[in-house]
Design an enzyme around this catalytic site. Sequence first.
Site, PDB file in Angstrom:
ATOM      1  N   CYS A 105       0.817  -1.214   0.000  1.00 34.38           N
ATOM      2  CA  CYS A 105       0.000   0.000   0.000  1.00 34.38           C
ATOM      3  C   CYS A 105       0.852   1.266   0.000  1.00 34.38           C
ATOM      4  O   CYS A 105       0.465   2.291   0.536  1.00 34.38           O
ATOM      5  CB  CYS A 105      -0.934   0.017   1.211  1.00 34.38           C
ATOM      6  SG  CYS A 105      -1.817  -1.518   1.425  1.00 34.38           S
ATOM      7  N   ALA A 245      -8.328 -15.533  21.168  1.00 36.73           N
ATOM      8  CA  ALA A 245      -9.752 -15.481  21.504  1.00 36.73           C
ATOM      9  C   ALA A 245     -10.133 -16.743  22.270  1.00 36.73           C
ATOM     10  O   ALA A 245     -10.230 -17.827  21.702  1.00 36.73           O
ATOM     11  CB  ALA A 245     -10.589 -15.356  20.238  1.00 36.73           C
ATOM     12  N   ARG A 249     -12.269 -13.587  26.810  1.00 35.00           N
ATOM     13  CA  ARG A 249     -11.095 -12.728  26.686  1.00 35.00           C
ATOM     14  C   ARG A 249     -10.548 -12.826  25.267  1.00 35.00           C
ATOM     15  O   ARG A 249     -10.682 -13.839  24.588  1.00 35.00           O
ATOM     16  CB  ARG A 249     -10.010 -13.110  27.709  1.00 35.00           C
ATOM     17  CG  ARG A 249      -9.528 -14.546  27.616  1.00 35.00           C
ATOM     18  CD  ARG A 249      -8.633 -14.894  28.790  1.00 35.00           C
ATOM     19  NE  ARG A 249      -8.234 -16.297  28.785  1.00 35.00           N
ATOM     20  CZ  ARG A 249      -7.148 -16.770  28.195  1.00 35.00           C
ATOM     21  NH1 ARG A 249      -6.341 -15.930  27.545  1.00 35.00           N
ATOM     22  NH2 ARG A 249      -6.845 -18.042  28.238  1.00 35.00           N
TER      23      ARG A 249
END
Length: 261
Positions: A105, A245, A249
């Site tokens: 980018c 994950a 939490r």
Amino acid sequence: MKNEIVTYTILKAKGLQLEQVEDCVVQEIPLTIHFNREEIATLLCSPSQIEELTLGFLLNEGFIRVPEDISEIRQDPKDHLVWVEGKPCLLQKELMTKRFVSACCGKSRASFCFANDALMVKPLTSKHSITLTEAYGYTAFLQSPLPLFQATGGIHSGGVGYQGQVVLTSYDIGRHNVFDKLNGSAFRSGLQLDNHVIFFSGRVSSEILLKVAKMKVPILIARGAPTDMAISQASALNITIIGFAREQRLNIYTCPERIMV
């Protein structure tokens, strides 16, 4: 599931005691993909969702763009072969052989290893957001092992979610294949993924992040950890990475504005 499990007689150790037991092992097959009568690649994968895997791979590698690019798909389950006929891809050889590194980018990140990565991957513009409660709901799916995983411990799993609902699922021995299968399933059903979430049982490498970017999914939830290059790419491509994950939490690494309390 039966044709995806092979049983072996093994020795299991408990302390200094050895016991002969029957153990279930996940099956791995070499799937050879042909596009317009030319051999493209051989993928090592699980023997499930073969057409979805094939379509997702061709889509992610730039050989096809829309359903109209495909005229026929057929397979030989015995020899693990798939033939796809469709519109000619002018860059077919270059897409599989030309390697280079370009800036991500325009921000001087050495990120892209293949020509089609630089051509296909652009920063996402999606403003889609989810709540923490929704994120924990997808995490719960990852904490409920599939029967094949419970039997063998040898697969990755993943899914696509929308507004708290699981709309697509896949599993495979190869973590990359999980994403190709999800992309192929969405492609077949005409599902646009720019306002969806992907959740995944593994870690997030730069290669996985690029798969997500090609699918134009703005939020990725993973049970494992991201790498530094994946985080760098996600920041540049405007993708939210959630890692570690587990239950109630998780860690938000990039684009936290998409996660609402």
